[in-house]
Design an enzyme around this catalytic site. Structure first.
Site, PDB file in Angstrom:
ATOM      1  CG  ASP A   1      -7.422 -19.968  -8.679  1.00  0.00           C
ATOM      2  OD1 ASP A   1      -6.699 -19.319  -7.909  1.00  0.00           O
ATOM      3  OD2 ASP A   1      -7.763 -19.532  -9.800  1.00  0.00           O
TER       4      ASP A   1
ATOM      5  CG  ASN B   1      -1.774 -12.850  -4.968  1.00  0.00           C
ATOM      6  OD1 ASN B   1      -1.329 -13.861  -4.429  1.00  0.00           O
ATOM      7  ND2 ASN B   1      -2.567 -12.000  -4.333  1.00  0.00           N
TER       8      ASN B   1
ATOM      9  CB  THR C   1      -3.454 -15.070  -1.381  1.00  0.00           C
ATOM     10  OG1 THR C   1      -4.206 -14.127  -0.614  1.00  0.00           O
ATOM     11  CG2 THR C   1      -4.139 -16.428  -1.322  1.00  0.00           C
TER      12      THR C   1
ATOM     13  CG  ASP D   1      -7.693 -12.214   1.540  1.00  0.00           C
ATOM     14  OD1 ASP D   1      -6.710 -11.600   1.991  1.00  0.00           O
ATOM     15  OD2 ASP D   1      -8.026 -12.157   0.340  1.00  0.00           O
TER      16      ASP D   1
END
Length: 551
Positions: free
Chosen positions: A165, A102, A81, A294
């Site tokens: 975020d 990530n 992501t 997701d």
């Protein structure tokens, strides 16, 4: 040289006069005053294609009326992501945005570092122990479309909203305002030193009040609305546990249901209206990262009733959002893409004709680690999982001293390559010694080139690793059942669609990369990146400034 006979030349000129529409230049639209970037988290090109004939709302409108790239690509190998989002509005590969994964491991301390960690900040809702802790854009080494726009037009507004975020901050860039959902509060944001939380939250304070009232008045529900989804239910055994693939799912929560995206789009509409985006002489930018696909893909897979209902409801919610964007006085242009793709859980894949799909046997990695411990006389087995790869470390996950670390890593790579579940293994240093490859033909990149695009000095693990196609590590019922993060096409191929009110459908079959989105939008609104970028401008000739300059 060919010469026209006088009679033939007269006939050609007469034909042009008889059919003026053939000779006249088409009328071109003025550049839009609002750019909206929608990133659907884990929305593979395969999933888009699978449901394309069943969409009836916003995704149908995008597919039928938009400029559709049927071969869109995230070019890099570690498709997660944070790195995927970092490519969309920077025009840069993760190797140069500085976001390889990530999370990564700090070799000096052995501690895990979140991709957007910013310990000097705090969270506006006051709970730094929630979510991913204090965050901000500081870890992102590249600037983005919103940054270029604000530098050229200080009056322009840049906002982004997401369920995560890392979705919001990557789209907002260094100078935009990013908001994301946090448990039992609504939308939060980061607060830098010298800033006041109340002021940072001011753009969404009224939305949060209404959101909390709505959630308190009605519990989260999720049941069947579409018959084609009900037929997909069933039970599956995953690592010795039974997974009931039905609606409502076990442990139903707001952020693992279609409600997450529906509320994110509602928040985007709120920002659109309250901030009067696209209603001034300046161009504004709105980023919308939709995290529901997701969360649902990880929790339930991509081929069950859960994802089916998610696709229908996302389609419906996007329909309402596009209706609202069509009313923006200054005109709006939408680009929709994804940060990465995804696949179904391997047990269902194996039952449906793909017997090679399975969960990796990690005992071989443990055996290699034990061999290295004995060979190099180490106090602990040195191979540890860290940051989408393997680190070579002591018992506290701190990097071994040189040259021991390099020697152990190179020896590990030779042994790991012999394991049947591993498709690729190489040391970080050897990967960094390679140049950044030319990615204009992303489907032709070698496995090594794909992985090189994800390697960042000081952040990537000691050993860059990829499993064979449809082989995954870990997974558990109640957690993440399938995963992504691979260099294979089901994780790299994503839709890329440009749409604006009044657009006429067009498909482009040659590859387009997510890194091409930012320079295309920058050209359209007349701004320049502040440094050379990897992506290239793609023509949108329907607009007065839609032609790319070629050199």
């Amino acid at each position: 040289m060919m010469k026209f006979a006088p009679a033939l030349l007269s006939a050609v000129l007469a034909a042009g006069a008889a059919f003026p529409s053939l000779a006249a230049a088409p009328e071109r639209a003025a550049p839009p005053r609002l750019i909206v970037t929608i990133v659907v988290d884990q929305f593979s090109a395969n999933l888009f294609d699978q449901y394309r004939s069943r969409y009836t709302g916003g995704l149908k409108r995008l597919a039928d009326q938009g400029l559709v790239s049927i071969n869109g690509y995230q070019t890099h190998g570690l498709t997660e992501t944070c790195p995927g989002h970092s490519t969309v509005l920077t025009g840069m590969h993760p190797a140069e945005t500085g976001i390889p994964a990530n999370d990564w491991v700090d070799p000096a301390t052995g501690k895990e570092v979140y991709c957007l960690a910013a310990p000097q900040n705090h969270l506006a809702h006051g709970d730094d122990g929630s979510d991913n802790g204090p965050v901000g854009p500081d870890q992102i080494k590249a600037t983005s479309l919103g940054d270029w726009l604000v530098a050229a037009s200080p009056a322009s507004k840049v906002f982004a909203v997401s369920g995560k975020d890392r979705g919001a901050i990557n789209l907002a860039g260094h100078h935009g305002q990013a908001f994301w959902f946090t448990d039992d509060f609504g939308l939060t944001t980061y607060v830098e030193p010298g800033q006041v939380a109340e002021a940072r939250l001011a753009p969404v304070t009224a939305f949060n009040t209404a959101f909390r009232a709505e959630m308190a008045a009605q519990p989260v529900t999720w049941d069947y609305r579409h018959d084609d989804c009900r037929a997909l239910g069933g039970d599956w055994v995953i690592r010795g546990q039974t997974f009931h693939s039905v609606l409502p799912p076990t442990n139903l929560k707001f952020d693992t249901s279609p409600l997450l995206d529906e509320q994110t789009l509602k928040a985007a509409e709120y920002l659109l209206d309250s901030q009067k985006l696209g209603q001034s002489a300046s161009v504004d930018v709105l980023g919308v990262s939709l995290s529901g696909t997701d969360r649902i893909g990880h929790g339930y897979g991509t081929q069950g009733p859960e994802m089916c209902e998610q696709q229908h409801r996302l389609d419906e919610a996007l329909g309402g959002f596009l209706n609202r964007l069509a009313q923006v006085p200054g005109g709006a242009l939408v680009v929709l893409t994804a940060d990465h793709g995804g696949s179904d859980f391997v047990e269902r894949l194996a039952a449906r004709g793909y017997p090679h799909a399975h969960r990796a046997d990690l005992r071989g990695v443990a055996t290699v680690s034990a061999e290295l411990q004995q060979r190099f006389g180490l106090d602990a087995a040195p191979l540890q999982q860290g940051g989408s790869g393997i680190i070579v470390a002591d018992a506290e996950d701190r990097a071994l001293p040189e040259p021991l670390r390099t020697q152990a890593a190179e020896a590990a790579v030779e042994r790991l390559r012999q394991l049947p579940d591993i498709a690729f293994a190489e040391t970080r240093e050897r990967m960094l010694a390679l140049p950044i490859p030319d990615t204009r033909n992303p489907e032709m990149l070698t496995l090594q080139e794909r992985m090189r695009l994800s390697v960042v000095e000081g952040r990537s693990p000691d050993i860059i690793l990829a499993f064979q196609p449809n082989v995954v590590a870990g997974g558990r019922v109640g957690g993440a059942i399938p995963s992504h993060g691979t260099p294979w096409e089901y994780d790299r191929r994503v839709p890329i669609v440009f749409w604006w009110p009044g657009a006429e459908g067009q498909e482009r079959f040659l590859p387009m990369r997510t890194i091409d989105i930012a320079p295309t939008l920058a050209n359209l609104i007349g701004v320049q990146p502040d440094a050379p970028i990897d992506g290239r401008c793609m023509d949108l000739p329907q607009f007065a400034k839609g032609r790319c300059e070629t050199k």
